[in-house]
Motif scaffolding. Structure first.
Motif, short mmCIF file in Angstrom:
data_model
loop_
_atom_site.label_atom_id
_atom_site.label_comp_id
_atom_site.label_asym_id
_atom_site.label_seq_id
_atom_site.Cartn_x
_atom_site.Cartn_y
_atom_site.Cartn_z
N UNK A 390 -32.98 43.14 -15.25
CA UNK A 390 -32.08 44.04 -15.98
C UNK A 390 -31.34 43.40 -17.14
N UNK A 391 -31.40 42.07 -17.28
CA UNK A 391 -30.72 41.41 -18.38
C UNK A 391 -31.49 41.67 -19.67
N UNK A 392 -30.84 42.30 -20.65
CA UNK A 392 -31.53 42.72 -21.86
C UNK A 392 -31.44 41.66 -22.95
N UNK A 393 -32.59 41.27 -23.49
CA UNK A 393 -32.66 40.38 -24.63
C UNK A 393 -33.36 41.14 -25.75
N UNK A 394 -32.72 41.27 -26.88
CA UNK A 394 -33.33 41.98 -28.00
C UNK A 394 -33.29 41.08 -29.23
N UNK A 395 -34.22 41.26 -30.16
CA UNK A 395 -35.28 42.27 -30.15
C UNK A 395 -36.48 41.90 -29.27
N UNK A 396 -36.62 40.60 -28.93
CA UNK A 396 -37.75 40.21 -28.10
C UNK A 396 -37.31 40.09 -26.65
N UNK A 397 -37.99 40.76 -25.73
CA UNK A 397 -37.58 40.72 -24.33
C UNK A 397 -38.06 39.43 -23.65
N UNK A 398 -37.50 39.15 -22.50
CA UNK A 398 -38.00 38.05 -21.67
C UNK A 398 -39.20 38.54 -20.87
N UNK A 399 -39.98 37.61 -20.38
CA UNK A 399 -41.10 37.96 -19.51
C UNK A 399 -40.60 38.60 -18.22
N UNK A 400 -39.40 38.20 -17.78
CA UNK A 400 -38.81 38.80 -16.58
C UNK A 400 -38.65 40.31 -16.74
N UNK A 401 -38.11 40.71 -17.89
CA UNK A 401 -37.92 42.14 -18.14
C UNK A 401 -39.25 42.89 -18.17
N UNK A 402 -40.25 42.26 -18.77
CA UNK A 402 -41.56 42.89 -18.88
C UNK A 402 -42.17 43.08 -17.49
N UNK A 570 -37.11 48.45 -26.23
CA UNK A 570 -38.43 47.87 -25.99
C UNK A 570 -38.87 48.00 -24.53
N UNK A 571 -37.97 47.80 -23.58
CA UNK A 571 -38.36 47.86 -22.17
C UNK A 571 -38.61 49.30 -21.73
N UNK A 572 -37.78 50.22 -22.19
CA UNK A 572 -38.03 51.63 -21.90
C UNK A 572 -39.33 52.10 -22.50
N UNK A 573 -39.62 51.63 -23.72
CA UNK A 573 -40.89 51.99 -24.38
C UNK A 573 -42.07 51.44 -23.60
N UNK A 574 -41.92 50.24 -23.05
CA UNK A 574 -43.01 49.64 -22.28
C UNK A 574 -43.28 50.45 -21.01
N UNK A 575 -42.23 50.83 -20.32
CA UNK A 575 -42.42 51.64 -19.10
C UNK A 575 -43.12 52.95 -19.45
N UNK A 576 -42.71 53.59 -20.53
CA UNK A 576 -43.34 54.85 -20.93
C UNK A 576 -44.81 54.64 -21.28
N UNK A 577 -45.12 53.52 -21.92
CA UNK A 577 -46.50 53.24 -22.30
C UNK A 577 -47.37 53.04 -21.06
#
Length: 642
Positions: A390-402, A570-577
């Motif tokens: 749940x820790x958000x890193x922007x603009x590039x996310x961590x692999x953990x978030x992915x 970015x993380x919400x977009x990934x889940x939707x994708x």
């Protein structure tokens, strides 16, 4: 008929028979054959496959591939998902076609997974000598490229005369279907022999059943193991892939719940228990959870079930610090049952051994203090993973978030596939598995490039499973750009067959795992970033990122591509994708989701260690510090003679 025709017809009539409890299963051992044709097999096995395809395509379905190594990976992925009851045969030409199989053979044998390799060979008669692509050695003229398979295979033979194929295939398939011996089975077929005609006995071409051996445990061994468990104060189970191959996960759950003994899992063992089971500590060892490693450190008895005790599992023999620790090793393979010098080996099928051990223990239960400690450690680790996801890193996310996004978007029965880089370790410790078939990480060989072809093999098995009335599973391959570039060509295979394989490509512009390891060893991430060459120091460390578009690369192969752009969502977009990919038609072909990540954002620590030697002398201050740390860790390493 020719040898090639006899081979194809013979393989079409081989079946595995397996009995789990009172239920018996009968399945085709070789449901299909892969092949890339050249001189060597085009007029042998290739001609036979075409002939039988015209007669009846169901006799031996043929599958294309773009690389021989990748074809082995597909077979291995299929074999693992079918729990070693089925695999594919792979036919190649001589020379490079054959040698391309070598990495796949090593991977299959290391993982104890069956695959049948049929590399073509030079003329047995030597009537044309040397031929194109022939290896010549002046000290041994009978050597060919195929002799390189000998140390990589669990069985090797060369059919230099047609009559030899009877014993070669009989013993080869015996090994292929033996859970204690299985791996790569290589039968070398000289190109002239493949095309040679001879009289084939009807008995050879008759249907044959290969019963999977599941030996019971010796009563004396069970009594000794039960006595050791009763006297232990801090017992711990380490469950490996052997639990899943024995279909023993339900029996393991009953055993753990009855005894109160917690369970840590190896890479191959993930899925033996759901992640939220009260006695599941999750991953153990160098890529493990702090929960499993905390319990392991004080354990006085380790019950290893179906594990080969790789150095990641034992944290290079530092995981178990109790000076009185003992090992009970339950394994169908004697090599693994006797590891760590144990005096309590049980050479048996995991499920049958657990049934007997449960009966022998009667009403035994571990102390309440152990259960309380397990609960507390699980809560600590779960909070750690929640924070990492749940820790958000922007603009590039961590692999953990992915990983967290993929875990949330995928259904319980879906399968995540991975093999190499930083992803396997992060998945091992953080993936929240909910289905015994939901986690497929090849880590015995950790082969870069396995992910896409291996995932394709898993998907083939999942489609066959669904056609037989099983659950519908999406297969999601998670792969970094380093591994993607090794063997992305099998995406073309998925396009050609319209197979819906979902690939999450994480672009971090280098090798994140080895970069982090290099830094920890004082080598300053040398050679692990994708950068343009700086000519003054001939360095790839500080140049600009090459202008490479891997999403466009996949699109050019005919793959549907979904790009995730950097930014707050970015993380919400990934889940939707991922959800959109799952909703796509089953026959719509592969879908690749492209996302960039920050390679310098690490996963939570396992509070463990992995032994990779550091230079003992160095002019680099970073290496000097790393060497001192390494020497300190080495003091905790044990021989573990249990």
């Amino acid at each position: 008929m020719t040898v090639g025709q006899a081979v194809v017809e013979y393989l079409s009539r081989q079946y595995t028979v397996d009995q789990i409890g009172t239920v018996e299963y009968r399945e085709r051992l070789i449901p299909g054959t892969f092949g890339i044709f050249g001189h060597g097999n085009v007029a042998g096995v290739g001609q036979a496959l075409k002939q039988y395809q015209l007669l009846d395509p169901a006799i031996m379905p043929y599958y294309q591939g773009r690389n021989e190594q990748a074809q082995v990976h597909q077979a291995v992925g299929y074999a693992r998902h079918t729990r070693r009851r089925q695999t594919f045969a792979i036919s190649t030409s001589i020379g490079p076609g054959s040698s391309n199989l070598l990495t796949g053979a090593a991977l299959a044998t290391t993982n104890r997974l069956p695959v049948l390799l049929l590399p073509s060979d030079t003329f047995a008669t030597r009537v044309a000598d040397p031929v194109l692509q022939q290896l010549e050695q002046p000290y041994a003229y009978d050597l060919t490229v195929n002799d390189a398979f000998r140390p990589l295979s669990k069985f090797f033979d060369r059919v230099s005369r047609p009559e030899q194929m009877f014993s070669a295939f009989h013993h080869g398939l015996r090994v292929l279907t033996d859970p204690a011996e299985t791996g790569a089975v290589t039968i070398s077929l000289p190109q002239d022999v493949q095309a040679e005609a001879f009289d084939v006995p009807e008995e050879f071409l008759a249907e044959r059943e290969w019963r999977i051996r599941r030996p019971d445990a010796d009563d004396g061994d069970i009594r000794r193991a039960a006595a050791a468990i009763r006297s232990a104060k801090r017992p711990l189970i380490i469950a490996g892939g052997g639990v899943l191959y024995a279909f023993a996960n339900d029996e393991l759950a009953l055993f753990a719940e009855a005894t109160g003994i917690p369970v840590g899992t190896t890479q191959a063992g993930v899925g033996v228990l759901p992640w939220d089971h009260k006695l599941s500590l999750g991953a153990i060892g160098s890529t493990g959870t702090t929960a499993a490693n905390a319990i392991a450190a004080d354990a006085d008895l380790i019950i290893g079930i179906g594990t080969r005790y790789e150095d990641f599992t034992t944290a290079s023999r530092t995981a178990f610090q109790n000076p009185d620790v003992q090992f009970i090793n339950i394994n169908i393979t004697p090599l693994d049952a006797y590891k760590h010098g144990t005096s309590l080996p049980i050479v048996a099928d995991a499920r049958k051994a657990l049934v007997k051990l449960s009966a022998a223990l009667g009403g035994y239960r571990a102390g309440a203090d152990l259960e309380e400690l397990v609960t507390a450690e699980k809560e600590r680790w779960n909070a750690t993973v929640d924070h990492a996801f749940d820790t958000r890193f922007t603009p590039l996310p961590s692999q953990n978030e992915i990983i967290g996004a993929a875990n949330r978007a995928m259904a319980a029965q879906d399968v995540v596939v991975c093999a190499a880089g930083s992803l396997p370790g992060d998945l091992h410790k953080m993936w929240r598995v909910r289905d015994p078939f939901g986690y497929h990480v090849e880590y015995a060989y950790s082969c870069m490039g396995y992910e896409i072809p291996g995932g394709l093999g898993v998907k083939r098995a999942a489609l066959a499973e669904a056609a037989a009335g099983g659950p519908a599973r999406d297969v999601v391959v998670m792969v970094g750009d380093g591994s993607y570039l090794m063997m992305h060509t099998e995406l073309v295979t998925a396009v050609a067959e319209r197979i819906k394989l979902i690939v999450v490509l994480i672009q971090n512009h280098g090798y994140a795992s080895i970069g982090a390891l290099s830094e920890s060893l004082g080598s300053q991430r040398f050679g692990t970033a994708y950068r343009t060459l700086s000519q003054d120091q001939h360095s790839f460390d500080d140049g600009a990122k090459p202008s490479i578009d891997l999403a466009l690369n996949a699109q050019s192969l005919g793959v549907r591509v979904l790009r995730i752009n950097p930014g707050e969502d970015v993380i919400g977009d990934l889940e939707e994708a991922i959800l959109a990919a799952k909703a796509a038609p089953e026959k719509g072909g592969p879908i690749l989701i492209h996302i960039e990540s920050d390679p310098l954002l690490d996963a939570p620590s396992s509070e463990s260690w992995w032994d990779v030697p550091v230079a003992q002398v160095s002019g680099l201050e970073s290496t000097q510090h790393a060497s001192a740390t390494y020497t300190e860790h080495k003091t905790r390493q044990r021989k573990l003679l249990g």
